[in-house]
Scaffold this motif. Structure first.
Motif, PDB file in Angstrom:
ATOM      1  N   PRO A  13      -3.762  -0.555  -4.471  1.00 31.24           N
ATOM      2  CA  PRO A  13      -2.184  -1.053  -3.861  1.00 31.24           C
ATOM      3  C   PRO A  13      -0.606  -0.609  -4.986  1.00 31.24           C
ATOM      4  CG  PRO A  13      -2.991  -2.925  -4.448  1.00 31.24           C
ATOM      5  CD  PRO A  13      -3.909  -1.868  -4.451  1.00 31.24           C
ATOM      6  N   MET A  14       0.837  -0.307  -4.506  1.00 28.44           N
ATOM      7  CA  MET A  14       1.253  -0.597  -5.439  1.00 28.44           C
ATOM      8  C   MET A  14       1.875  -1.763  -6.223  1.00 28.44           C
ATOM      9  SD  MET A  14       4.019   2.236  -4.372  1.00 28.44           S
ATOM     10  CE  MET A  14       4.971   1.544  -2.901  1.00 28.44           C
ATOM     11  N   ILE A  15       1.771  -1.792  -7.375  1.00 23.75           N
ATOM     12  CA  ILE A  15       2.568  -4.122  -7.100  1.00 23.75           C
ATOM     13  C   ILE A  15       3.080  -3.299  -9.031  1.00 23.75           C
ATOM     14  CG2 ILE A  15       1.502  -5.559  -9.060  1.00 23.75           C
ATOM     15  CD1 ILE A  15      -1.616  -4.991  -8.525  1.00 23.75           C
ATOM     16  N   ASN A  16       4.779  -4.281  -7.754  1.00 23.96           N
ATOM     17  CA  ASN A  16       5.986  -4.071  -8.028  1.00 23.96           C
ATOM     18  C   ASN A  16       6.250  -5.679  -9.276  1.00 23.96           C
ATOM     19  OD1 ASN A  16       7.400  -1.679  -8.421  1.00 23.96           O
ATOM     20  ND2 ASN A  16       6.551  -1.425  -6.391  1.00 23.96           N
ATOM     21  N   ALA A  17       6.148  -5.829 -10.139  1.00 22.77           N
ATOM     22  CA  ALA A  17       5.806  -6.779 -10.749  1.00 22.77           C
ATOM     23  C   ALA A  17       6.712  -7.746 -11.173  1.00 22.77           C
ATOM     24  CB  ALA A  17       5.104  -7.571 -12.175  1.00 22.77           C
ATOM     25  N   ARG A  18       7.786  -6.902 -11.322  1.00 21.59           N
ATOM     26  CA  ARG A  18       9.262  -7.262 -11.205  1.00 21.59           C
ATOM     27  C   ARG A  18       9.870  -8.550 -12.115  1.00 21.59           C
ATOM     28  NH1 ARG A  18       9.226  -6.236  -5.873  1.00 21.59           N
ATOM     29  NH2 ARG A  18      10.548  -4.046  -4.918  1.00 21.59           N
ATOM     30  N   ALA A  19       8.535  -8.521 -13.045  1.00 15.92           N
ATOM     31  CA  ALA A  19       8.921  -9.676 -13.957  1.00 15.92           C
ATOM     32  C   ALA A  19      10.110 -10.388 -14.564  1.00 15.92           C
ATOM     33  CB  ALA A  19       8.247  -9.413 -15.559  1.00 15.92           C
ATOM     34  N   TYR A  20      11.074  -9.504 -14.714  1.00 13.15           N
ATOM     35  CA  TYR A  20      12.473 -10.506 -15.005  1.00 13.15           C
ATOM     36  C   TYR A  20      13.887  -9.847 -13.592  1.00 13.15           C
ATOM     37  CZ  TYR A  20      10.326 -12.140 -19.033  1.00 13.15           C
ATOM     38  OH  TYR A  20       9.266 -12.933 -20.334  1.00 13.15           O
ATOM     39  N   SER A  21      13.602 -10.424 -13.073  1.00 16.04           N
ATOM     40  CA  SER A  21      14.132  -9.369 -11.763  1.00 16.04           C
ATOM     41  C   SER A  21      15.509 -10.942 -11.848  1.00 16.04           C
ATOM     42  CB  SER A  21      13.313  -9.374 -10.627  1.00 16.04           C
ATOM     43  OG  SER A  21      12.149 -10.495  -9.853  1.00 16.04           O
ATOM     44  N   ILE A  72       0.909  -0.925   0.112  1.00 14.57           N
ATOM     45  CA  ILE A  72      -0.008  -0.029  -0.378  1.00 14.57           C
ATOM     46  C   ILE A  72       0.849   1.152   0.005  1.00 14.57           C
ATOM     47  CG2 ILE A  72      -2.096  -0.732   1.443  1.00 14.57           C
ATOM     48  CD1 ILE A  72      -1.047   0.432   3.731  1.00 14.57           C
ATOM     49  N   ASN A  73       0.356   2.198  -0.492  1.00 12.38           N
ATOM     50  CA  ASN A  73       1.067   4.021  -0.653  1.00 12.38           C
ATOM     51  C   ASN A  73       0.261   4.517  -0.048  1.00 12.38           C
ATOM     52  OD1 ASN A  73       3.578   5.182  -1.633  1.00 12.38           O
ATOM     53  ND2 ASN A  73       2.104   5.945  -2.926  1.00 12.38           N
ATOM     54  N   SER A  74      -1.070   3.600   0.469  1.00 10.96           N
ATOM     55  CA  SER A  74      -1.643   5.435   1.533  1.00 10.96           C
ATOM     56  C   SER A  74      -2.874   4.528   2.775  1.00 10.96           C
ATOM     57  CB  SER A  74      -3.089   5.775   0.516  1.00 10.96           C
ATOM     58  OG  SER A  74      -3.404   6.390   0.927  1.00 10.96           O
TER      59      SER A  74
END
Length: 536
Positions: A409-417, A400-402
């Motif tokens: 919410p913030m979704i940081n997928a980082r698909a190819y991290s 969440i950012n609030s």
């Protein structure tokens, strides 16, 4: 308003929980669902899911944060916001996952109730397909998993023959003893209509007087008495209402909303929550972490023979097949966009298949903006071969950012991290080209449209992968259960660590993502959870 159990979310897991728990007449059960009724014609029509892809009336329509591993692109993440949840808007493919997935679950939790034998028993309660008797199969379940054998397009046979030429054997049942191979997908339909979790479980249970379903009711935050979760505050008809749980709150809101609700209620990373002005109840940085998803991309080919594009792109054919569907519940509108498929190894030294393949006989390259017009496809014959990595190593997060419960919410997928995931996707696209060059496929394939024959070098292929990869819509593991309290959110009975009276039962509970589509595994999880809850 009070109940013994309050279930948050009427998706795949919530519908199963509602049916199982309300089967005991002494249990009073309330289901809270942010969305409305699933009465849309496009929900019941199998191919109609394309019309719902951006429809905020039934879809959360999330957007991810810019992903550095995808050249800074954002992604659209559809999730069901309606009775049935994502089972009401998905592409209908039914895969239970392979036994090795659940061996990993048992090892991660230290609990054999999540092992392959126990999950096989859960699967048998869901499956009414009688394709063959083995430890994964029997007839008589309640959820209709049907093979489309006999109703598939002729190109499907070319696909199966091409797979055989490349060493991928025929598999008559992906949900049988062996997942590896090529075959026809089974889909959740009956009589040419979608059967969602709401159809199979919730709607029959709603006839019981001890079950109440509150539609268009948004969960805001959990309530507590010391270390016990006692209820939930919801917004309904413009007012805030307190719901009280005499026994337990069961979060079944999905891999995005469940960690969001925990964080809004003070359960999560203490430093982050404190910055948002949220009182910390349980400091657990694993809440919302460990996000796992299947990602993939399509290769598109112009065909020398008709595909389903020709069944739906001329307006006269579209009207004809629409009338055919309304009168007989048959034809292309009664099918999933995905017909044939395969599970295969991208290199022979891999011990298990690491990639899923989809044959799609409708293409929408001419779609505009946010349109996904499956009922108005490209006006030329074409097909697509879609890839999806089934056990990725990349990890993202939901945060969440609030403190505003209505803010996404913030979704940081980082698909190819994890670089390994990018490497195996490169191996997979090279396999695609090998597949299309076989005798079985080359005779019906005119040309590669996207990315096109000019994309050949390793660097160009990797750039194309980064620029076109997207989610396959299987977020999971953001409230993972596990044996180690320092690396998990839930114990092996799905209880939130550090609290009483609160469990999470949905894809966020997975210790690791499973090999294939998630709808059936989520329901399997809910079947087992209902047994654990009832015996507890």
């Amino acid at each position: 308003m009070e109940a013994d159990y309050i279930i948050v979310g009427a998706g795949s897991a919530g519908c199963v929980l509602a049916e199982k728990l309300s089967a005991h007449p002494n249990n009073r059960v309330i289901v809270v669902e942010a969305g409305g009724a699933d009465s849309s014609f496009w929900i019941s029509t199998p191919i109609g899911y394309g019309r719902l892809f951006y429809d905020k009336a039934v879809n959360w329509c999330y957007t991810t944060e810019p992903d550095p591993s995808l050249d800074g692109r954002t992604s659209h993440w559809p999730r069901g916001r309606v009775l049935g949840g994502s089972s009401s808007i998905n592409a209908l493919v039914c895969i239970r996952g392979r036994a090795e997935d659940y061996e990993d679950w048992a090892a991660a939790t230290g609990d054999t109730r999540w092992g392959p034998d126990a999950m096989a028993a859960c699967f048998r309660t869901l499956d009414d397909n009688d394709q063959g008797a083995n430890e994964w199969r029997n007839s008589g379940g309640v959820f209709p998993i049907h093979s489309i054998k006999g109703a598939s397009h002729p190109i499907t046979q070319n696909f199966l023959d091409a797979c055989a030429e490349t060493g991928v054997p025929r598999n008559p049942d992906f949900n049988g003893e062996r997942q590896e191979g090529a075959g026809l997908y089974q889909i959740n339909t009956r009589g040419g209509k979608r059967v969602s979790a709401a159809d199979a479980f919730l709607r029959p249970a709603m006839r019981r007087p001890n079950l109440t379903v509150l539609k268009r009711t948004q969960a805001l935050r959990l309530t507590f008495s010391e270390n016990r979760c006692t209820g939930i505050v919801v917004q309904r008809n413009g007012e805030q209402v307190n719901l009280v749980a005499r026994k337990e709150i069961l979060l079944a809101a999905g891999a995005i909303e469940s960690p969001k609700l925990l964080q809004l209620s003070g359960i999560g990373d203490a430093g982050h929550l404190s910055k948002l002005g949220i009182n910390v109840r349980v400091d657990n940085p694993n809440v919302g972490a460990n996000l796992q998803d299947h990602v993939g991309l399509n290769y598109y080919f112009r065909s020398k023979v008709p595909t389903l594009n020709q069944e739906l792109s001329p307006i006269i054919r579209r009207f004809w097949n629409g009338a055919r569907y309304l009168l007989t519940r048959s034809g292309p509108l009664s099918l999933s966009v995905n017909q044939g498929g395969a599970f295969f190894k991208t290199s022979p030294d891999r011990p298990l298949p690491n990639m899923q393949l989809y044959l799609q006989l409708i293409t929408t390259l001419n779609g505009r903006g946010q349109a996904r017009p499956l009922l108005a496809p490209d006006p030329f014959p074409a097909f697509a071969l879609g890839l999806s990595n089934i056990r990725p190593k990349s990890r993202g997060s939901i945060q969440i950012n609030s403190a505003d419960p209505l803010a996404p919410p913030m979704i940081n997928a980082r698909a190819y991290s994890a670089s390994e995931d990018l490497d195996e996707m490169l191996e997979a696209v090279q396999f695609i080209r090998k597949l299309v060059s076989t005798k079985a496929f080359s005779g019906i394939t005119e040309s590669e449209i996207v990315p096109g024959p000019d994309v050949q070098s390793r660097s160009d292929l990797l750039q194309d992968i980064r620029q076109r990869t997207g989610t396959v819509y299987h977020p999971s593991c953001t409230c993972a259960m596990g044996l180690d309290p320092k690396a998990s959110v839930l114990d092996s009975e799905l209880r939130v660590r550090g609290l009483d009276g609160l469990r999470v039962v949905d894809a966020s509970s997975f210790p690791n993502i499973v090999s294939g589509n998630l709808n059936v595994p989520v329901m399997m999880l809910a079947v087992q959870a209902s047994e654990i809850i009832s015996k507890g």
